[in-house]
Design a protein around this motif. Sequence first.
Motif, PDB file in Angstrom:
ATOM      1  N   ARG A  56       1.416  -0.905   0.045  1.00 41.18           N
ATOM      2  CA  ARG A  56       0.111   0.323   0.158  1.00 41.18           C
ATOM      3  C   ARG A  56       0.848   1.529  -0.001  1.00 41.18           C
ATOM      4  N   GLU A  57       2.110   1.480   0.550  1.00 48.11           N
ATOM      5  CA  GLU A  57       3.482   2.240   0.425  1.00 48.11           C
ATOM      6  C   GLU A  57       3.596   2.319  -0.762  1.00 48.11           C
ATOM      7  N   VAL A  58       3.565   2.002  -1.873  1.00 46.18           N
ATOM      8  CA  VAL A  58       3.957   1.683  -3.125  1.00 46.18           C
ATOM      9  C   VAL A  58       3.082   2.181  -4.179  1.00 46.18           C
ATOM     10  N   VAL A  59       3.505   3.466  -4.438  1.00 44.86           N
ATOM     11  CA  VAL A  59       2.334   3.834  -5.289  1.00 44.86           C
ATOM     12  C   VAL A  59       2.359   3.467  -6.545  1.00 44.86           C
ATOM     13  N   PRO A  60       3.367   2.560  -7.547  1.00 40.09           N
ATOM     14  CA  PRO A  60       3.592   2.165  -8.526  1.00 40.09           C
ATOM     15  C   PRO A  60       2.980   1.102  -8.593  1.00 40.09           C
ATOM     16  N   LYS A  61       3.240   0.336  -7.590  1.00 41.16           N
ATOM     17  CA  LYS A  61       2.849  -1.049  -7.087  1.00 41.16           C
ATOM     18  C   LYS A  61       1.467  -1.630  -7.186  1.00 41.16           C
ATOM     19  N   ILE A  62       0.937  -1.016  -5.764  1.00 43.00           N
ATOM     20  CA  ILE A  62      -0.244  -1.281  -5.770  1.00 43.00           C
ATOM     21  C   ILE A  62      -0.900  -0.656  -6.814  1.00 43.00           C
ATOM     22  N   LYS A  63      -0.754   0.118  -7.806  1.00 44.17           N
ATOM     23  CA  LYS A  63      -1.992   0.531  -9.590  1.00 44.17           C
ATOM     24  C   LYS A  63      -2.243  -0.532  -9.831  1.00 44.17           C
ATOM     25  N   VAL A  64      -0.548  -1.809  -9.654  1.00 52.48           N
ATOM     26  CA  VAL A  64      -0.784  -2.900 -10.677  1.00 52.48           C
ATOM     27  C   VAL A  64      -1.492  -3.829  -9.775  1.00 52.48           C
ATOM     28  N   MET A  65      -1.154  -4.330  -8.811  1.00 53.08           N
ATOM     29  CA  MET A  65      -1.494  -4.519  -7.415  1.00 53.08           C
ATOM     30  C   MET A  65      -3.482  -4.424  -8.190  1.00 53.08           C
ATOM     31  N   MET A  66      -4.011  -3.061  -7.778  1.00 55.38           N
ATOM     32  CA  MET A  66      -5.361  -3.087  -7.449  1.00 55.38           C
ATOM     33  C   MET A  66      -6.102  -4.149  -9.077  1.00 55.38           C
ATOM     34  N   ALA A  67      -5.158  -3.237 -10.499  1.00 52.05           N
ATOM     35  CA  ALA A  67      -5.424  -4.150 -11.777  1.00 52.05           C
ATOM     36  C   ALA A  67      -5.579  -5.609 -11.841  1.00 52.05           C
ATOM     37  N   ASP A  68      -4.376  -6.640 -11.006  1.00 49.44           N
ATOM     38  CA  ASP A  68      -4.983  -7.084 -10.579  1.00 49.44           C
ATOM     39  C   ASP A  68      -5.547  -8.249 -10.046  1.00 49.44           C
ATOM     40  N   LEU A  69      -5.620  -7.662  -9.283  1.00 46.67           N
ATOM     41  CA  LEU A  69      -6.715  -7.784  -8.006  1.00 46.67           C
ATOM     42  C   LEU A  69      -8.229  -8.281  -9.359  1.00 46.67           C
ATOM     43  N   ASN A  70      -8.559  -7.212  -9.114  1.00 43.82           N
ATOM     44  CA  ASN A  70     -10.296  -7.135 -10.425  1.00 43.82           C
ATOM     45  C   ASN A  70      -9.676  -7.591 -11.402  1.00 43.82           C
ATOM     46  N   ARG A  71      -8.601  -8.281 -11.970  1.00 43.75           N
ATOM     47  CA  ARG A  71      -8.879  -9.160 -12.758  1.00 43.75           C
ATOM     48  C   ARG A  71      -9.107 -10.394 -12.726  1.00 43.75           C
ATOM     49  N   TRP A  72      -8.261 -10.583 -11.650  1.00 43.69           N
ATOM     50  CA  TRP A  72      -8.722 -12.163 -11.076  1.00 43.69           C
ATOM     51  C   TRP A  72      -9.734 -12.296 -10.629  1.00 43.69           C
ATOM     52  N   ALA A  73     -11.043 -11.504  -9.359  1.00 36.30           N
ATOM     53  CA  ALA A  73     -11.808 -11.233  -8.576  1.00 36.30           C
ATOM     54  C   ALA A  73     -13.243 -11.255 -10.215  1.00 36.30           C
ATOM     55  N   HIS A  74     -12.988 -10.816 -11.001  1.00 38.27           N
ATOM     56  CA  HIS A  74     -13.361 -11.027 -12.487  1.00 38.27           C
ATOM     57  C   HIS A  74     -13.560 -12.443 -13.085  1.00 38.27           C
ATOM     58  N   LYS A  75     -12.395 -12.806 -13.230  1.00 41.24           N
ATOM     59  CA  LYS A  75     -12.064 -13.925 -13.607  1.00 41.24           C
ATOM     60  C   LYS A  75     -13.451 -15.101 -12.697  1.00 41.24           C
ATOM     61  N   TYR A  76     -13.202 -14.729 -11.027  1.00 40.35           N
ATOM     62  CA  TYR A  76     -13.292 -15.941 -10.488  1.00 40.35           C
ATOM     63  C   TYR A  76     -14.826 -15.722 -10.165  1.00 40.35           C
ATOM     64  N   ASP A  77     -15.541 -14.515 -11.163  1.00 39.13           N
ATOM     65  CA  ASP A  77     -16.895 -14.396 -10.580  1.00 39.13           C
ATOM     66  C   ASP A  77     -17.517 -13.576  -9.577  1.00 39.13           C
ATOM     67  N   ALA A  78     -16.248 -12.856  -8.749  1.00 36.93           N
ATOM     68  CA  ALA A  78     -16.459 -13.012  -7.163  1.00 36.93           C
ATOM     69  C   ALA A  78     -16.026 -11.043  -6.627  1.00 36.93           C
ATOM     70  N   PRO A  79     -16.833 -10.712  -5.782  1.00 35.27           N
ATOM     71  CA  PRO A  79     -17.487  -9.351  -5.441  1.00 35.27           C
ATOM     72  C   PRO A  79     -15.763  -9.347  -5.017  1.00 35.27           C
ATOM     73  N   LEU A  80     -14.985  -7.750  -5.153  1.00 36.18           N
ATOM     74  CA  LEU A  80     -14.294  -7.148  -4.371  1.00 36.18           C
ATOM     75  C   LEU A  80     -14.101  -5.872  -3.853  1.00 36.18           C
ATOM     76  N   ARG A  81     -14.265  -5.543  -2.376  1.00 39.42           N
ATOM     77  CA  ARG A  81     -14.414  -3.857  -2.567  1.00 39.42           C
ATOM     78  C   ARG A  81     -13.412  -3.865  -1.102  1.00 39.42           C
ATOM     79  N   PHE A  82     -12.266  -2.894  -1.465  1.00 41.20           N
ATOM     80  CA  PHE A  82     -11.314  -2.876   0.185  1.00 41.20           C
ATOM     81  C   PHE A  82     -12.278  -2.645   1.165  1.00 41.20           C
ATOM     82  N   PRO A  83     -11.856  -3.853   2.674  1.00 36.76           N
ATOM     83  CA  PRO A  83     -12.566  -3.181   3.292  1.00 36.76           C
ATOM     84  C   PRO A  83     -12.461  -1.507   4.252  1.00 36.76           C
TER      85      PRO A  83
END
Length: 197
Positions: A56-83
């Motif tokens: 969360r403290e590495v801005v370029p990494k969090i941007k890519v990580m968020m894209a990956d998380l959303n891709r995986w959530a879409h692939k699994y047809d699962a909701p994803l919301r940050f707590p």
Amino acid sequence: MSRKIDFYFDFISPFSYLAQLKLPEIARKAGCELEYWPIDIPEAKIAAGNYGPSNREVVPKIKVMMADLNRWAHKYDAPLRFPASFACKDWNCATLYAREQGKAEAYVAAAYNLIWGQGIDPSDRGELRACATEAGLDPEALTAFVDSSLGQNEYRKARSLAYQRGVFGAPLMFVDDQIFWGNDRLDFLQEYLSQQK
């Protein structure tokens, strides 16, 4: 005796959320018992000698990580919301109570759905009690365990044993002498399990 998949996770980990969506079925298909072990990711990193900043403290990494998380959530047809917060230690500790009651899978699934599926605030004890009820657990007994020295000592011991075993992050799965790190290693885990039958 059935083979075991030891699953190390922390409720602050969205990739562990994704992995646990698939692991129960992977374990069942392979005839394995899935064991749930809560850790503390920041503590695990330090125990392994990793003193770097969180994702969360590495801005370029969090941007890519968020894209990956959303891709995986879409692939699994699962909701994803940050707590609403990352105050998950009590939830981690409560896993050990759920294990003792034979309800670890139900508890972990319900907890992850609330934390990362719905984005609730884990610091809200009402949410933890609701999760216990959903998992078929006594909410008062679960929170009493979390607040007790026994519960905290069990959680400390589980973390210590994990770090001694070489756990450095989450999700991390151990089978036999093999280690699989990350939601994106589940295919390798399945391949290994199919080859060992």
